[in-house]
Structures are given as C-alpha cells and as structure tokens.
Design a protein around this motif. Structure first.
Motif, mmCIF file in Angstrom:
data_model
loop_
_atom_site.group_PDB
_atom_site.id
_atom_site.type_symbol
_atom_site.label_atom_id
_atom_site.label_comp_id
_atom_site.label_asym_id
_atom_site.label_seq_id
_atom_site.Cartn_x
_atom_site.Cartn_y
_atom_site.Cartn_z
ATOM 1 N N SER A 23 48.433 66.128 -40.496
ATOM 2 C CA SER A 23 48.851 67.371 -41.200
ATOM 3 C C SER A 23 47.538 68.002 -41.531
ATOM 4 O O SER A 23 46.251 67.139 -41.525
ATOM 5 N N SER A 24 47.418 69.252 -41.756
ATOM 6 C CA SER A 24 46.242 69.864 -42.104
ATOM 7 C C SER A 24 46.095 70.952 -43.289
ATOM 8 O O SER A 24 47.342 71.108 -43.661
ATOM 9 N N ILE A 25 45.131 70.873 -43.732
ATOM 10 C CA ILE A 25 44.912 71.557 -45.084
ATOM 11 C C ILE A 25 43.665 72.356 -45.042
ATOM 12 O O ILE A 25 42.511 71.927 -44.458
ATOM 13 N N THR A 26 43.514 74.010 -45.524
ATOM 14 C CA THR A 26 42.650 74.645 -45.347
ATOM 15 C C THR A 26 42.164 74.841 -46.758
ATOM 16 O O THR A 26 42.984 75.367 -47.467
ATOM 17 N N GLY A 27 40.811 74.825 -47.044
ATOM 18 C CA GLY A 27 40.311 75.058 -48.458
ATOM 19 C C GLY A 27 39.132 75.732 -48.235
ATOM 20 O O GLY A 27 38.956 76.646 -47.309
ATOM 21 N N ARG A 28 38.506 75.789 -49.482
ATOM 22 C CA ARG A 28 37.231 76.448 -49.623
ATOM 23 C C ARG A 28 35.900 75.659 -49.343
ATOM 24 O O ARG A 28 35.581 74.560 -50.118
ATOM 25 N N SER A 29 35.080 75.595 -48.416
ATOM 26 C CA SER A 29 34.001 74.837 -48.133
ATOM 27 C C SER A 29 32.843 75.090 -49.290
ATOM 28 O O SER A 29 32.379 76.188 -49.358
ATOM 29 N N LEU A 30 32.459 74.194 -50.234
ATOM 30 C CA LEU A 30 31.451 74.440 -50.911
ATOM 31 C C LEU A 30 30.127 74.175 -50.366
ATOM 32 O O LEU A 30 29.144 74.540 -50.758
ATOM 33 N N VAL A 31 30.239 73.059 -49.842
ATOM 34 C CA VAL A 31 28.884 72.559 -48.725
ATOM 35 C C VAL A 31 29.465 72.227 -47.470
ATOM 36 O O VAL A 31 30.417 71.452 -47.186
ATOM 37 N N ALA A 32 29.061 72.953 -46.545
ATOM 38 C CA ALA A 32 29.729 72.827 -45.242
ATOM 39 C C ALA A 32 29.309 71.428 -44.579
ATOM 40 O O ALA A 32 28.281 70.905 -45.004
ATOM 41 N N GLY A 33 29.970 70.854 -43.494
ATOM 42 C CA GLY A 33 29.813 69.470 -42.728
ATOM 43 C C GLY A 33 30.751 68.882 -42.152
ATOM 44 O O GLY A 33 32.082 69.615 -42.501
ATOM 45 N N THR A 34 30.701 67.834 -41.939
ATOM 46 C CA THR A 34 31.823 67.127 -41.212
ATOM 47 C C THR A 34 31.687 65.499 -41.957
ATOM 48 O O THR A 34 30.515 65.039 -42.129
ATOM 49 N N GLY A 35 32.749 64.954 -41.922
ATOM 50 C CA GLY A 35 32.963 63.267 -42.252
ATOM 51 C C GLY A 35 34.281 63.277 -42.370
ATOM 52 O O GLY A 35 35.371 63.820 -42.371
ATOM 53 N N GLU A 36 34.764 61.629 -42.246
ATOM 54 C CA GLU A 36 35.899 61.298 -42.297
ATOM 55 C C GLU A 36 35.656 59.737 -42.928
ATOM 56 O O GLU A 36 34.637 59.229 -42.672
ATOM 57 N N GLY A 37 36.902 59.459 -43.402
ATOM 58 C CA GLY A 37 36.987 57.915 -43.502
ATOM 59 C C GLY A 37 38.208 57.511 -44.365
ATOM 60 O O GLY A 37 38.979 58.518 -44.589
ATOM 61 N N LEU A 38 38.492 56.290 -44.943
ATOM 62 C CA LEU A 38 39.410 55.962 -45.612
ATOM 63 C C LEU A 38 39.510 56.742 -46.934
ATOM 64 O O LEU A 38 38.462 56.982 -47.488
ATOM 65 N N LEU A 39 40.670 57.186 -47.373
ATOM 66 C CA LEU A 39 40.775 58.088 -48.581
ATOM 67 C C LEU A 39 40.622 57.289 -49.891
ATOM 68 O O LEU A 39 41.335 56.254 -50.150
ATOM 69 N N LEU A 40 39.996 57.595 -50.540
ATOM 70 C CA LEU A 40 39.742 56.950 -52.149
ATOM 71 C C LEU A 40 40.180 58.055 -53.088
ATOM 72 O O LEU A 40 39.545 59.095 -53.200
ATOM 73 N N TYR A 41 41.548 58.054 -53.587
ATOM 74 C CA TYR A 41 41.958 58.993 -54.423
ATOM 75 C C TYR A 41 42.248 58.692 -55.763
ATOM 76 O O TYR A 41 42.659 57.654 -56.335
ATOM 77 N N ALA A 42 41.865 59.562 -56.563
ATOM 78 C CA ALA A 42 42.326 59.180 -58.322
ATOM 79 C C ALA A 42 42.735 60.754 -58.774
ATOM 80 O O ALA A 42 42.133 61.718 -58.352
ATOM 81 N N GLU A 43 43.503 60.629 -59.639
ATOM 82 C CA GLU A 43 43.941 61.919 -60.245
ATOM 83 C C GLU A 43 43.162 62.136 -61.770
ATOM 84 O O GLU A 43 43.614 63.190 -62.454
ATOM 85 N N VAL A 44 42.260 61.240 -62.017
ATOM 86 C CA VAL A 44 41.318 61.476 -63.183
ATOM 87 C C VAL A 44 39.907 61.974 -62.462
ATOM 88 O O VAL A 44 39.272 61.287 -61.859
ATOM 89 N N GLY A 45 39.378 62.918 -63.395
ATOM 90 C CA GLY A 45 37.808 63.268 -62.860
ATOM 91 C C GLY A 45 36.932 62.057 -63.084
ATOM 92 O O GLY A 45 37.114 61.326 -63.719
ATOM 93 N N LEU A 46 35.833 62.040 -62.473
ATOM 94 C CA LEU A 46 34.804 61.021 -62.482
ATOM 95 C C LEU A 46 33.428 61.607 -62.981
ATOM 96 O O LEU A 46 32.914 62.532 -62.069
ATOM 97 N N SER A 47 32.794 61.127 -63.896
ATOM 98 C CA SER A 47 31.431 61.221 -64.177
ATOM 99 C C SER A 47 30.418 60.291 -63.293
ATOM 100 O O SER A 47 30.688 59.083 -63.536
ATOM 101 N N PHE A 48 29.734 60.809 -62.422
ATOM 102 C CA PHE A 48 29.045 60.125 -61.529
ATOM 103 C C PHE A 48 28.037 59.434 -62.328
ATOM 104 O O PHE A 48 27.519 58.101 -62.272
ATOM 105 N N TRP A 49 27.402 60.019 -63.437
ATOM 106 C CA TRP A 49 26.512 59.038 -64.668
ATOM 107 C C TRP A 49 27.517 58.555 -65.320
ATOM 108 O O TRP A 49 28.210 59.064 -66.051
ATOM 109 N N GLY A 50 26.827 57.301 -65.413
ATOM 110 C CA GLY A 50 27.615 56.360 -66.297
ATOM 111 C C GLY A 50 29.044 55.935 -65.689
ATOM 112 O O GLY A 50 29.684 54.922 -66.322
ATOM 113 N N GLY A 51 29.430 56.502 -64.562
ATOM 114 C CA GLY A 51 30.676 56.125 -64.092
ATOM 115 C C GLY A 51 30.420 55.481 -62.699
ATOM 116 O O GLY A 51 31.427 54.931 -61.884
#
Length: 593
Positions: free
Chosen positions: A6-34
């Motif tokens: 299935s396909s979804i179209t969004g807005r690219s904030l930084v262009a590029g390509t990538g694929e992988g197993l999905l790691l999904y969470a409904e809670v925001g994540l702070s990269f610093w300290g997280g």
C-alpha cells in the motif's frame, strides 16, 4: 512472498531513499537522553521502544520531544552508522530534520525524513516493512524480494526559494561576503525557513547555544569545521552547560577520552565569540532577555522558561540551528516569534489542592507535558498557589522533557496569561483535560523507579541551581552532616556559584559534605561522579527523574528538596507521599465506634 504494497504520499522534509523493518511508537522520542549516541539503542526507560536499536530500521514516531540536543545525537548516529534507515513522522519536527541536514553538510551522509500526517501515521500500526522514496512511502507485510537498495547518493539540494524576503545583509551573507561559515549558516537558516513555511526573517538580539554538549566525535568536528571556516557570532551569545566541569574535570577523575574533547568543544564555541557561561539556566544571568525580545535560545528548559515566564520570543531551536542563527543574527519569522503562534491550544484544569511542596511543580510539569504533546497548554487552578520562579523553573524543565511544545501558560501567573482570555483565540473552545489526583499519583510512581532501594547519591541542580535554591538548601543543611556512604552533588553555573559564595550559602553546604560542580549538568554526568557502587539516585528534578534511569543506568527516587536532604542524612528514601497527593483518611463512622 510480500503482498501488494500500500502507498502513502507525504511531504519530504529531507529527500532520499531507505527501507527496513518498521519500528513504530505512538509516543514522541527525545533523541538526547532517549537514544544512546554511540549505539543507537533507545535508553529512555519510560518509552515503549526502550531497549530497541534504531540502526537499519525505519523509525516511525509522531515527532521528537524533549531536548534540543536531539539533532546532535541524530547527526552522531548518521556519522557512526547507527542511524535509522529512514524517519517517518506524524508532524514536522525541526530538531530531527536539522540533525540530518547538518550531517549532509559536514559528513556527506543522510537519511530520508518524511512527514505523513496523523491519520496516515496511525495506519502504519502493525506494518512490518516500509520503503521510503522521496515523498512516497510503501508498506509490506514482509521484506520485498525485488532487489531494491537504497542509493548512497545524496539528494540534490533544494533550489533557492525567493518567497522569503531577503535584505541586503541576508544577500551578502548568502553570497559569501562575510566568509564561508556565515554563508553556510545562512543557507541552512533559509532551508529551515522554507521547511517551516516562513516568508520572512527576523533580527534576534541574543543567542544561547546548546550544541556545545559533546555527543561524540561528530559534534566536535562540526564546531571545529565552523572555526576553520572563520565563524564569528553576530549577536551576544551564551553557552549551555557542557559535558564536563571545564576547570576541574581532571580533579573529579573524568576519563580524558571524554574530558579532553568535551573541553575542546567548549573552547571551539568560545573561539567563535560566545561567552564562557556554561549554564543550562541562562535566565539566571544578568543578560536574560526582556518581555517581547526576539531571541534564539536552544536547551529545552531554557526555551520554555524564556517564552513562558520571561515573555521573550524564541522557538525550541535545534542544536546547530542555534549557532547558525547566532552567526547570521537572522531567524525564521515563525512559531513563537509571532503573537498568533503563542496562543493556548489545550486547557488543563487541576483538582482542588491542599498545601503544596516543591515536588508538586516538577511532577505536574512532567504530567502536563505528556498530555499536551506539541500543543501549548493553559493551566487553570494555581491562581491561589502563587508558584515561585523556582517552582516555574522546575515545572518548565519537566514539561519540556515530555512535551514538544515551546511554552506553557498558567492562568493568573505567567505574564501573557494574567488575563487567561488573552491567550485563547476569540470564540475558540479549547480541548479540555481535567487532571485528577489519581493521575498525578500514577505519574509520581512512574518517576519513582527505585522502589525500596537505599539512596547512594542525591543529585540536585537539573536545571542548574538558582541563588534562592542555594539559600533554601543551606537552611536545610545548616548544622547537619550527610551520611558517610551517601554522596550529595549540586550542579550550577559559575555566576550563581560565586553569588552563593558571597551570600554565605556555601559554608553550610561544604560542612554538610556536598560536592559542587559547575559547567556541566546531570544529563551529562556519569562515572566517577556517579560511582560504580551507586545502586540508586534521588533527585527533586522531574527532568532528571525521567532521564536518569536511561542516562545513569540506575533507578531514581523523586521527592521534594527537604526529603532529598533527609535521605542524604539517613541513606534511605522515606517513601512518604506528599500531603497534597496522599489520599485523605476515611472519616470515622460513629456507628463503628
């Protein structure tokens, strides 16, 4: 064999390509300290992804949250090969996007960042495999077998956007007339302005830089590259707490593998003209901005305090965008720089409350931050409580830890909400959250992760201690001594430390056995300040109670400042609930007597 994607179209904030197993969470994540910047492991022990590793996965989170240093951590992960294959967001996030853009500039490495909106984001739940190509996302039940691979080529830089009004100085900076560093800085400022939808830039009067925190070799290389390009700040600029006490790290026993580059990073920013302030609480300095002043501050608690308590105007600027704006003196005219973007988007009503202690405000900030998400809240019910500036500091720091919002309003307390109707759009009915004591009790238990473990270390000063906090602690410690097997350490800025010394507050603390540390903060401290034998910590900081288990690798007791002093003397946490949180005893029934 994979099913039809299935396909979804969004807005690219930084262009590029990538694929992988999905790691999904409904809670925001702070990269610093997280997220561990060297391994990519999620170390926020309160987050549903705790223990997962990001490398090679497509990370889907609603947005970032918490610290502005998240951009530095993501840049570090891209540099060392532990970054996600792609980043998918429910809403745009400047902190994470900026980390990728800087990695492109300095390391010529990148990853796609895609914004798809909340509805499409929710539909990703349960998806196994995701492929991102520019603005397109495709989902699969299992990895496809079509031999597709991500390209190593960087995306083409965006074309000039002439919808942003540029002045003569802007054009001169962009043309390189003020040097390479200022030119690159202006390019990034304009790129972020485009992503944010700004149509104009604004002059700023001062900056506070958070990127001086050492997250790994990439953070030092970035700063040294700017110095090599001749970087010089155009506005008065202060520096956040760095990763070591620059004057005493050797005396404190810090490993030179951290001490030397962390100290060199501070030196690099001073070489650009920044002031040797080294504090995460720049609002305690004489240079603190006035109401209405347009500034560029990073460090999440400082941003929230500046906007909410001082009435100054700043976004929650990512690390590195802060220095780029300091080098140009120009910022995107967007978000909390504008009146309309400072309005409340959520109303939070509090229950009836008894007598409050200082543990209430960080707990409440932590709880409301999680409720608010990226929305600016209006908190109702503290009009009679009259919180102090220290209370607002503690509330804001904890709020900034769990929320992505850049400010809060408290009815009748914070300057723009003295009349609460002024922070609500006319005729708008805000979404309402009513908080019960049972919910606050659940948050209290969440922050108290140490159970009945003994207290080995009391950690105070996150954010940095104020002069009035020193006065209160000196009063609590007067004539007493801590338990010989318990350490108590306080982090603070150099300026406040000297003020406390002159006021006579340090003598009783030194007699008590406290250790005083400047320049750095608990979010950066590890061994040997946190000794290997420490089993648990205690703090009065909602921010550190949240981050501590992941950053220090130990569970945490959370309580008031007075309870922290008692624990330092006894070696144990009382476990008592504060009176405002403890359930009232049942009324005696005369028939039962």
């Amino acid at each position: 064999m994979a099913t039809t994607p299935s396909s979804i179209t969004g807005r690219s904030l930084v262009a590029g390509t990538g694929e992988g197993l999905l790691l999904y969470a409904e809670v925001g994540l702070s990269f610093w300290g997280g997220v561990d910047s060297s391994s990519g492991e999620v170390i926020d022990r309160h987050h549903p992804l705790s223990g997962e590793r990001l490398a090679g996965r497509v990370l889907a989170i609603p947005s970032g949250r918490g610290s502005c240093t998240g951009s530095s951590v993501l840049m570090e992960l891209i540099s060392n090969g532990h970054a996600p294959a792609a980043l998918v967001l429910a809403e745009p996030d400047e902190i994470l996007t900026l980390g990728v853009l800087v990695a492109q500039i300095i390391f010529q490495r990148s990853l796609p960042v895609l914004y798809i909106g909340r509805e499409a984001f929710a539909a990703l739940r349960g998806t196994a495999f995701v492929r991102v190509e520019g603005a397109s996302l495709r989902t699969f039940d299992q990895p496809p077998s079509d031999g597709w691979q991500a390209t190593d080529e960087l995306p083409e830089p965006p074309t000039d956007d002439h919808s942003i009004t540029l002045g003569d100085l802007d054009r001169a900076l962009l043309d390189g007339q003020h040097g390479k560093a200022a030119q690159v800085a202006m390019q990034v400022v304009l790129r972020m302005a485009q992503l944010q939808g700004a149509t104009a830039l604004v002059d700023v009067t001062q900056a506070h830089i958070d990127g001086c925190i050492y997250t790994g070799p990439a953070s030092l290389r970035f700063a040294q590259q700017l110095v090599h390009w001749g970087a010089a700040v155009r506005v008065p600029t202060t520096l956040n707490a760095i990763s070591v006490d620059q004057r005493r790290w050797r005396q404190l026993g810090i490993d030179p593998e951290l001490g030397e580059p962390a100290s060199a990073l501070g030196d690099a920013y001073m070489a650009m003209g920044a002031t040797q302030s080294f504090t995460c609480a720049p609002y305690l300095l004489d240079s603190a901005p006035k109401a209405g002043e347009q500034i560029v501050w990073a460090e999440s608690n400082a941003v929230v305090y500046a906007n909410s308590v001082l009435g100054a105007r700043t976004l929650k600027y990512p690390d590195y965008l802060d220095i780029f704006i300091a080098l140009t003196g120009r910022a995107p005219l967007i978000g909390c720089h504008l009146d309309a973007q400072r309005k409340a988007r959520l109303r939070v009503e509090l229950p009836a409350l008894g007598a409050l202690d200082d543990a209430f405000y960080p707990l409440l900030g932590h709880h409301i931050g999680a409720l608010a998400g990226s929305r600016i809240p209006l908190v109702v019910g503290l009009e009679r409580a009259r919180p102090s500036l220290d209370d607002l500091k503690a509330f804001g720091a904890a709020f900034a830890t769990t929320s992505a919002a850049p400010m809060f309003h408290i009815a009748g307390i914070t300057p723009e909400a003295l009349d609460p109707t002024q922070v609500v759009e006319p005729g708008e009915a805000l979404p309402l959250e009513r908080i019960g004591l049972d919910e606050l009790l659940a948050s209290w238990r969440e922050l108290n992760s140490a159970g009945n473990r003994p207290v080995d270390l009391v950690a105070l000063g996150n954010p940095h201690f104020s002069l009035s906090e020193f006065a209160r602690l000196a009063q609590l410690c007067q004539g007493r001594q801590k338990h010989p097997e318990v350490a108590l350490a306080i982090t603070c800025g150099r300026t406040v430390l000297e003020q406390a010394r002159q006021a006579g507050y340090l003598a009783p603390l030194e007699a008590f056995g406290a250790t005083l540390i400047t320049d750095t903060c608990w979010c950066m401290l590890g061994a040997p300040v946190i000794a290997p034998g420490v089993r648990s910590l205690m703090t009065n900081s909602g921010k550190y109670a949240h981050y501590g288990p992941g950053l220090a690798g130990r569970p945490v007791h959370f309580a008031s400042l007075a309870e922290c002093v008692e624990a330092a003397c006894s070696g144990t946490a009382s476990g008592r609930l504060p009176t405002w949180l403890a359930p009232a005893p049942p009324e005696e029934n005369p028939l039962d007597v």
